[in-house]
Design a protein around this motif. Structure first.
Motif, mmCIF file in Angstrom:
data_model
loop_
_atom_site.group_PDB
_atom_site.id
_atom_site.type_symbol
_atom_site.label_atom_id
_atom_site.label_comp_id
_atom_site.label_asym_id
_atom_site.label_seq_id
_atom_site.Cartn_x
_atom_site.Cartn_y
_atom_site.Cartn_z
ATOM 1 N N ALA A 273 20.398 43.669 1.913
ATOM 2 C CA ALA A 273 20.761 43.908 3.315
ATOM 3 C C ALA A 273 20.548 42.626 4.108
ATOM 4 N N GLY A 274 21.446 42.310 4.999
ATOM 5 C CA GLY A 274 21.306 41.114 5.831
ATOM 6 C C GLY A 274 21.922 39.864 5.220
ATOM 7 N N SER A 275 22.476 39.975 3.995
ATOM 8 C CA SER A 275 23.093 38.789 3.381
ATOM 9 C C SER A 275 24.389 38.444 4.102
ATOM 10 N N LEU A 276 24.736 37.159 4.007
ATOM 11 C CA LEU A 276 26.004 36.697 4.576
ATOM 12 C C LEU A 276 27.019 36.627 3.440
ATOM 13 N N CYS A 277 28.165 37.317 3.601
ATOM 14 C CA CYS A 277 29.203 37.304 2.565
ATOM 15 C C CYS A 277 30.412 36.582 3.121
ATOM 16 N N VAL A 278 30.940 35.679 2.323
ATOM 17 C CA VAL A 278 32.009 34.828 2.809
ATOM 18 C C VAL A 278 33.177 34.847 1.832
ATOM 19 N N ALA A 279 34.391 34.984 2.379
ATOM 20 C CA ALA A 279 35.607 34.808 1.573
ATOM 21 C C ALA A 279 36.433 33.761 2.300
ATOM 22 N N SER A 280 37.020 32.864 1.548
ATOM 23 C CA SER A 280 37.738 31.773 2.208
ATOM 24 C C SER A 280 39.231 31.814 1.866
ATOM 25 N N GLN A 281 40.037 31.959 2.919
ATOM 26 C CA GLN A 281 41.488 31.903 2.699
ATOM 27 C C GLN A 281 41.881 30.536 2.158
ATOM 28 N N TRP A 282 41.213 29.501 2.637
ATOM 29 C CA TRP A 282 41.490 28.137 2.170
ATOM 30 C C TRP A 282 41.443 28.085 0.643
ATOM 31 N N ALA A 283 40.400 28.691 0.047
ATOM 32 C CA ALA A 283 40.249 28.650 -1.403
ATOM 33 C C ALA A 283 41.184 29.653 -2.090
ATOM 34 N N LEU A 284 41.229 30.874 -1.578
ATOM 35 C CA LEU A 284 42.023 31.913 -2.254
ATOM 36 C C LEU A 284 43.511 31.571 -2.260
ATOM 37 N N HIS A 285 43.991 30.977 -1.169
ATOM 38 C CA HIS A 285 45.428 30.672 -1.061
ATOM 39 C C HIS A 285 45.863 29.512 -1.965
ATOM 40 N N ARG A 286 44.884 28.781 -2.500
ATOM 41 C CA ARG A 286 45.249 27.601 -3.296
ATOM 42 C C ARG A 286 44.631 27.674 -4.688
ATOM 43 N N ASP A 287 44.312 28.886 -5.118
ATOM 44 C CA ASP A 287 43.638 29.045 -6.401
ATOM 45 C C ASP A 287 44.677 29.073 -7.530
ATOM 46 N N PRO A 288 44.603 28.110 -8.479
ATOM 47 C CA PRO A 288 45.622 28.042 -9.540
ATOM 48 C C PRO A 288 45.655 29.274 -10.435
ATOM 49 N N ARG A 289 44.627 30.122 -10.377
ATOM 50 C CA ARG A 289 44.686 31.350 -11.176
ATOM 51 C C ARG A 289 45.757 32.304 -10.633
ATOM 52 N N PHE A 290 46.062 32.178 -9.329
ATOM 53 C CA PHE A 290 46.954 33.164 -8.711
ATOM 54 C C PHE A 290 48.240 32.564 -8.147
ATOM 55 N N TRP A 291 48.312 31.226 -8.113
ATOM 56 C CA TRP A 291 49.479 30.579 -7.513
ATOM 57 C C TRP A 291 49.996 29.498 -8.453
ATOM 58 N N SER A 292 51.305 29.487 -8.669
ATOM 59 C CA SER A 292 51.842 28.378 -9.449
ATOM 60 C C SER A 292 52.009 27.186 -8.519
ATOM 61 N N GLU A 293 51.747 26.010 -9.025
ATOM 62 C CA GLU A 293 51.789 24.776 -8.228
ATOM 63 C C GLU A 293 51.194 24.995 -6.829
ATOM 64 N N PRO A 294 49.918 25.351 -6.795
ATOM 65 C CA PRO A 294 49.324 25.792 -5.524
ATOM 66 C C PRO A 294 49.360 24.764 -4.413
ATOM 67 N N GLU A 295 49.351 23.474 -4.759
ATOM 68 C CA GLU A 295 49.299 22.465 -3.701
ATOM 69 C C GLU A 295 50.681 22.129 -3.141
#
Ligand code: HEM
Length: 461
Positions: free
Chosen positions: A351-373
């Protein structure tokens, strides 16, 4: 890791996040001072936490700072109060109500189209910010906010331009210390507060219209609460869209082949009659502004499509915007605090932990995007040329420009419509180019703003 993490977070958070996500494919734990921080790097976990377990969370640390300016509006409230505010505001930004804002969006873009001069140099970030502020002011508050563009820019500059210190421990204490920067921020907040209260007082004295402010004034008696909602929608509703459009201009300038592909569409589509201004907001008439027909299609005066029909005719424009928000997401990080111990992927997040998700990382992750850059708007189109937000076949929660779950952006439909119409109106005639020699980098503050963006306006021939 703690010290290194703290330093990097202060200096270069995007690199830190990229690094952590590369090393930890699902979930990473970082201790920052007294904070327990969990970075979720897999879309399935992001979905599970933010959607399935959404009720076990509240908003994160960044909002401490934002609350100074926005009070207790929709973005910052929690629990039952948040749900009630959402029920009130959401309908005013969707469906038939959204359709009534279209003329303002197109007319405002047209005003910039007429004002722009071939060869002149502009600060594109500032230009888009003023444009989107005007749209929100006229559409949602029935007010001309052109005069407050300066105080708004100054307050936002002070608030948004800082390093992402708001993510670090101790910000609550820091905010109580009266530094010169803090004093500047408070002065800017006071100015905005006065302006918004004046708009509210004027409309209370002479009720009019069916816009969002009319809804707020009918449903809420306490003017301080109306002020908080109005300030939230005013600021959340323009800076993000402006950031998306600013990066879109930049990416188009850097990829002339994509710009040419977009122009093929815009040269075929006619955004209504380019006649004199009859609206009082300098553009086309309401009828003219919402008319959009292909050149070979029915006469413009006969059709009056709603937002979705209108957007359906601009698949490439939407794809360009979608791809720009993938590579340069205006909102680059989402933070939540756990209200109780939460089980996730075999871990217990206390309880009280900070949870973070980053669109910056998820949107450019080669596991999910071809030629992410690479900037490839075509990825958003189906084989028959329609725009489809799931076209690249990425898992849900790999693309989150507007967040997800119960706190997903309430202005999502407004933003898509506005962004598409503004881009279609302006890119049809203009192909701005960056002033040479500039180093333009994404600056991760509350939004992912560009460090600078000077561009030269070039009329298309
Ligand atoms: C491209 C433009 C936009 C982007 C990228 C964007 C992004 C986001 C994101 C990511 C969130 C969720 C934040 C979180 O979960 O912590 C959010 C929430 C919100 N946005 Fe937007 N937004 C945009 C445009 C707008 C517009 C046009 C409006 C209003 C007219 C708006 C008003 C809000 C409000 C009030 C919330 C809080 C919703 C809630 O908590 O229930 N946004 N936005």
């Amino acid at each position: 890791m703690a010290v290194l993490g703290g330093l990097l977070l202060r200096r270069d958070p995007l690199t830190l996040i990229d690094h952590v996500v590369r090393e930890h494919h699902r979930l990473a734990y970082v201790r920052l001072g007294s904070e327990h921080v969990y970075l979720l790097s897999h879309p399935d976990l992001v979905h599970e936490l933010f959607v399935t377990r959404g009720r076990q969370l509240r908003k994160g640390r960044a909002l401490e700072r934002i609350r100074l300016l926005l009070g207790d509006g929709l973005l910052t409230s929690e629990g039952e109060r948040h749900r009630a505010q959402r029920r009130l505001i959401q309908p005013a930004l969707h469906g038939d109500r959204l359709a009534t804002y279209l003329p303002v969006m197109v007319a405002t873009a047209r005003r910039y189209d007429r004002r722009w001069r071939d060869g002149s140099e502009i600060d594109m970030a500032r230009e888009m910010s003023t444009l989107t502020l005007e749209v929100v002011g006229r559409a949602l508050f029935g007010s001309d906010l052109t005069d407050i563009a300066d105080p708004v820019a100054s307050a936002l500059g002070t608030l948004l331009d800082g390093s992402p210190r708001h993510l670090l421990p101790g910000i609550d204490l820091l905010l109580r210390v009266r530094t010169p920067a803090q004093a500047r921020l408070m002065r800017a907040v006071d100015t905005l507060d006065r302006i918004v209260r004046e708009v509210i007082a004027r409309r209370r004295a002479a009720p009019a219209g069916t816009d969002l402010l009319a809804t707020l004034l009918t449903q809420i008696d306490d003017d301080t609460l109306v002020r908080d909602e109005a300030m939230t929608l005013l600021l959340a509703g323009h800076e993000t869209t402006a950031t998306a459009l600013t990066w879109t201009w930049w990416l188009l300038a850097k990829h002339p082949e994509v710009a040419a592909w977009l122009h093929e569409e815009l040269d075929q589509v006619h955004l209504g009659h380019q006649g004199p201004d009859h609206t009082g907001c300098s553009g086309a008439t309401d009828q003219q502004a919402t008319n959009l027909a292909t050149r070979a299609g029915p006469p413009a005066a006969v059709t009056r499509p709603g937002p979705s029909a209108l957007l359906d005719r601009l698949p490439r424009t939407r794809a360009v915007l979608a791809e720009a928000m993938r590579l340069r997401p205006p909102s680059w990080i989402l933070g939540r605090r756990t209200l109780c111990d939460v089980e996730l992927d075999g871990w217990t997040l206390p309880a009280g932990s900070l949870c973070v998700a980053s669109q910056w990382a998820l949107h450019r992750d080669p596991r999910f995007w071809s030629e992410p850059e690479s900037f490839q708007p075509q990825r958003w189109l189906t084989p028959d040329g329609h725009f489809d937000e799931s076209a690249p076949g990425q898992p849900r929660a790999a693309y989150l420009p507007f967040g997800l779950g119960a706190r997903i952006c309430v202005g999502l439909a407004f933003a898509w419509t506005e962004g598409t119409l503004v881009l279609a109106t302006l890119a049809r005639r203009w192909a701005p180019t960056p002033v040479p020699g500039q180093v333009v980098t994404p600056r991760p503050a509350v939004t992912l703003r560009p460090s600078a963006m000077r561009m030269v306006l070039r009329a298309r021939t």
